[in-house]
Design a protein around this motif. Structure first.
Motif, PDB file in Angstrom:
ATOM      1  N   GLN A 156       0.827  -1.208   0.000  1.00  0.00           N
ATOM      2  CA  GLN A 156       0.000   0.000   0.000  1.00  0.00           C
ATOM      3  C   GLN A 156       0.860   1.257   0.000  1.00  0.00           C
ATOM      4  O   GLN A 156       0.632   2.190  -0.758  1.00  0.00           O
ATOM      5  N   LYS A 157       1.859   1.283   0.866  1.00  0.00           N
ATOM      6  CA  LYS A 157       2.745   2.450   0.959  1.00  0.00           C
ATOM      7  C   LYS A 157       3.551   2.626  -0.328  1.00  0.00           C
ATOM      8  O   LYS A 157       3.788   3.756  -0.767  1.00  0.00           O
ATOM      9  N   SER A 158       3.986   1.514  -0.927  1.00  0.00           N
ATOM     10  CA  SER A 158       4.737   1.596  -2.176  1.00  0.00           C
ATOM     11  C   SER A 158       3.877   2.150  -3.307  1.00  0.00           C
ATOM     12  O   SER A 158       4.340   2.956  -4.117  1.00  0.00           O
ATOM     13  N   VAL A 159       2.621   1.726  -3.356  1.00  0.00           N
ATOM     14  CA  VAL A 159       1.701   2.242  -4.382  1.00  0.00           C
ATOM     15  C   VAL A 159       1.467   3.735  -4.157  1.00  0.00           C
ATOM     16  O   VAL A 159       1.486   4.529  -5.104  1.00  0.00           O
ATOM     17  N   GLU A 160       1.266   4.108  -2.913  1.00  0.00           N
ATOM     18  CA  GLU A 160       1.067   5.530  -2.594  1.00  0.00           C
ATOM     19  C   GLU A 160       2.289   6.354  -2.999  1.00  0.00           C
ATOM     20  O   GLU A 160       2.161   7.425  -3.598  1.00  0.00           O
ATOM     21  N   HIS A 161       3.473   5.839  -2.709  1.00  0.00           N
ATOM     22  CA  HIS A 161       4.727   6.512  -3.077  1.00  0.00           C
ATOM     23  C   HIS A 161       4.823   6.637  -4.601  1.00  0.00           C
ATOM     24  O   HIS A 161       5.207   7.689  -5.127  1.00  0.00           O
ATOM     25  N   LEU A 162       4.479   5.570  -5.307  1.00  0.00           N
ATOM     26  CA  LEU A 162       4.543   5.592  -6.767  1.00  0.00           C
ATOM     27  C   LEU A 162       3.545   6.586  -7.345  1.00  0.00           C
ATOM     28  O   LEU A 162       3.865   7.333  -8.272  1.00  0.00           O
ATOM     29  N   LEU A 163       2.347   6.630  -6.801  1.00  0.00           N
ATOM     30  CA  LEU A 163       1.350   7.584  -7.295  1.00  0.00           C
ATOM     31  C   LEU A 163       1.816   9.028  -7.097  1.00  0.00           C
ATOM     32  O   LEU A 163       1.656   9.869  -7.989  1.00  0.00           O
ATOM     33  N   CYS A 164       2.427   9.302  -5.963  1.00  0.00           N
ATOM     34  CA  CYS A 164       2.983  10.649  -5.721  1.00  0.00           C
ATOM     35  C   CYS A 164       4.109  10.942  -6.703  1.00  0.00           C
ATOM     36  O   CYS A 164       4.219  12.058  -7.232  1.00  0.00           O
ATOM     37  N   GLY A 165       4.946   9.946  -6.954  1.00  0.00           N
ATOM     38  CA  GLY A 165       6.033  10.109  -7.922  1.00  0.00           C
ATOM     39  C   GLY A 165       5.519  10.354  -9.331  1.00  0.00           C
ATOM     40  O   GLY A 165       6.073  11.162 -10.079  1.00  0.00           O
ATOM     41  N   LEU A 166       4.449   9.651  -9.701  1.00  0.00           N
ATOM     42  CA  LEU A 166       3.850   9.871 -11.014  1.00  0.00           C
ATOM     43  C   LEU A 166       3.304  11.288 -11.133  1.00  0.00           C
ATOM     44  O   LEU A 166       3.460  11.940 -12.169  1.00  0.00           O
ATOM     45  N   CYS A 167       2.670  11.762 -10.079  1.00  0.00           N
ATOM     46  CA  CYS A 167       2.133  13.127 -10.068  1.00  0.00           C
ATOM     47  C   CYS A 167       3.255  14.137 -10.266  1.00  0.00           C
ATOM     48  O   CYS A 167       3.121  15.079 -11.048  1.00  0.00           O
ATOM     49  N   ASP A 168       4.358  13.939  -9.590  1.00  0.00           N
ATOM     50  CA  ASP A 168       5.507  14.836  -9.730  1.00  0.00           C
ATOM     51  C   ASP A 168       6.120  14.738 -11.126  1.00  0.00           C
ATOM     52  O   ASP A 168       6.559  15.736 -11.686  1.00  0.00           O
ATOM     53  N   ALA A 169       6.145  13.533 -11.685  1.00  0.00           N
ATOM     54  CA  ALA A 169       6.808  13.309 -12.974  1.00  0.00           C
ATOM     55  C   ALA A 169       6.043  13.916 -14.143  1.00  0.00           C
ATOM     56  O   ALA A 169       6.650  14.456 -15.073  1.00  0.00           O
ATOM     57  N   VAL A 170       4.710  13.819 -14.114  1.00  0.00           N
ATOM     58  CA  VAL A 170       3.935  14.274 -15.269  1.00  0.00           C
ATOM     59  C   VAL A 170       3.164  15.558 -15.017  1.00  0.00           C
ATOM     60  O   VAL A 170       2.644  16.165 -15.948  1.00  0.00           O
ATOM     61  N   GLY A 171       3.058  15.962 -13.768  1.00  0.00           N
ATOM     62  CA  GLY A 171       2.308  17.160 -13.420  1.00  0.00           C
ATOM     63  C   GLY A 171       0.902  16.807 -12.953  1.00  0.00           C
ATOM     64  O   GLY A 171       0.341  15.786 -13.352  1.00  0.00           O
ATOM     65  N   THR A 172       0.361  17.652 -12.115  1.00  0.00           N
ATOM     66  CA  THR A 172      -0.937  17.351 -11.511  1.00  0.00           C
ATOM     67  C   THR A 172      -2.064  17.299 -12.538  1.00  0.00           C
ATOM     68  O   THR A 172      -2.977  16.490 -12.408  1.00  0.00           O
ATOM     69  N   LYS A 173      -1.991  18.136 -13.556  1.00  0.00           N
ATOM     70  CA  LYS A 173      -3.046  18.162 -14.577  1.00  0.00           C
ATOM     71  C   LYS A 173      -3.184  16.789 -15.245  1.00  0.00           C
ATOM     72  O   LYS A 173      -4.284  16.238 -15.329  1.00  0.00           O
ATOM     73  N   PHE A 174      -2.087  16.237 -15.721  1.00  0.00           N
ATOM     74  CA  PHE A 174      -2.128  14.950 -16.414  1.00  0.00           C
ATOM     75  C   PHE A 174      -2.383  13.799 -15.444  1.00  0.00           C
ATOM     76  O   PHE A 174      -3.074  12.840 -15.781  1.00  0.00           O
ATOM     77  N   PHE A 175      -1.830  13.911 -14.240  1.00  0.00           N
ATOM     78  CA  PHE A 175      -2.018  12.844 -13.265  1.00  0.00           C
ATOM     79  C   PHE A 175      -3.487  12.709 -12.870  1.00  0.00           C
ATOM     80  O   PHE A 175      -4.046  11.607 -12.885  1.00  0.00           O
ATOM     81  N   PHE A 176      -4.118  13.816 -12.537  1.00  0.00           N
ATOM     82  CA  PHE A 176      -5.514  13.741 -12.107  1.00  0.00           C
ATOM     83  C   PHE A 176      -6.446  13.410 -13.271  1.00  0.00           C
ATOM     84  O   PHE A 176      -7.498  12.806 -13.072  1.00  0.00           O
ATOM     85  N   SER A 177      -6.078  13.799 -14.480  1.00  0.00           N
ATOM     86  CA  SER A 177      -6.838  13.359 -15.651  1.00  0.00           C
ATOM     87  C   SER A 177      -6.794  11.842 -15.768  1.00  0.00           C
ATOM     88  O   SER A 177      -7.825  11.206 -16.015  1.00  0.00           O
ATOM     89  N   ALA A 178      -5.624  11.270 -15.563  1.00  0.00           N
ATOM     90  CA  ALA A 178      -5.480   9.809 -15.610  1.00  0.00           C
ATOM     91  C   ALA A 178      -6.248   9.139 -14.480  1.00  0.00           C
ATOM     92  O   ALA A 178      -6.843   8.076 -14.682  1.00  0.00           O
ATOM     93  N   MET A 179      -6.252   9.766 -13.312  1.00  0.00           N
ATOM     94  CA  MET A 179      -7.020   9.215 -12.193  1.00  0.00           C
ATOM     95  C   MET A 179      -8.501   9.187 -12.515  1.00  0.00           C
ATOM     96  O   MET A 179      -9.185   8.193 -12.272  1.00  0.00           O
ATOM     97  N   TRP A 180      -9.025  10.271 -13.080  1.00  0.00           N
ATOM     98  CA  TRP A 180     -10.451  10.328 -13.423  1.00  0.00           C
ATOM     99  C   TRP A 180     -10.788   9.318 -14.508  1.00  0.00           C
ATOM    100  O   TRP A 180     -11.857   8.697 -14.479  1.00  0.00           O
ATOM    101  N   ILE A 181      -9.922   9.156 -15.478  1.00  0.00           N
ATOM    102  CA  ILE A 181     -10.144   8.155 -16.519  1.00  0.00           C
ATOM    103  C   ILE A 181     -10.196   6.769 -15.887  1.00  0.00           C
ATOM    104  O   ILE A 181     -11.050   5.947 -16.231  1.00  0.00           O
ATOM    105  N   SER A 182      -9.315   6.527 -14.947  1.00  0.00           N
ATOM    106  CA  SER A 182      -9.257   5.230 -14.282  1.00  0.00           C
ATOM    107  C   SER A 182     -10.493   4.974 -13.437  1.00  0.00           C
ATOM    108  O   SER A 182     -11.022   3.855 -13.417  1.00  0.00           O
TER     109      SER A 182
END
Length: 115
Positions: free
Chosen positions: A88-114
């Motif tokens: 769980q913690k690793s997934v949370e860490h990865l999700l935060c890393g993805l947000c930092d890597a691509v930017g919040t706009k693209f990250f949250f768009s991907a979250m909503w699509i998911s």
């Protein structure tokens, strides 16, 4: 054992592609189609290795990751519901890393699509 071997092969292929091809991100969709569904079927120990592989090879791609971001987010979100707290913690860490890597706009768009 089979899942660990498969992850080892993916890790080796990614390392070879990175060494021989600076623009290997164009090939990432080909490999992702076999790798992303892998997460939901493997055991907890292998899930940790899977997440490390994503952190090592996918996060450095930054904005080049955007085309496969919805599929990646969809693949790892079930990890937040795992019984193992470390996963769980690793997934949370990865999700935060993805947000930092691509930017919040693209990250949250991907979250909503998911979702």
């Amino acid at each position: 054992g089979t899942h660990k071997i498969a992850l080892g092969v993916y890790n080796l292929v990614f390392r070879l592609l990175q060494m021989n091809n600076n623009s290997w991100a164009s090939d990432i969709a080909t490999f992702s189609s076999g790798l992303f569904p892998f997460f939901q079927y493997c055991g907890c120990q292998v899930k940790e290795e899977f997440l490390e592989l994503i952190i090592t090879h996918y996060l450095p791609l930054g904005n080049q990751l955007i085309p496969c971001l919805p599929a990646l987010v969809t693949a790892i979100l079930p990890g937040l519901d795992e019984q193992d707290e470390k996963v769980q913690k690793s997934v949370e860490h990865l999700l935060c890393g993805l947000c930092d890597a691509v930017g919040t706009k693209f990250f949250f768009s991907a979250m909503w699509i998911s979702i």
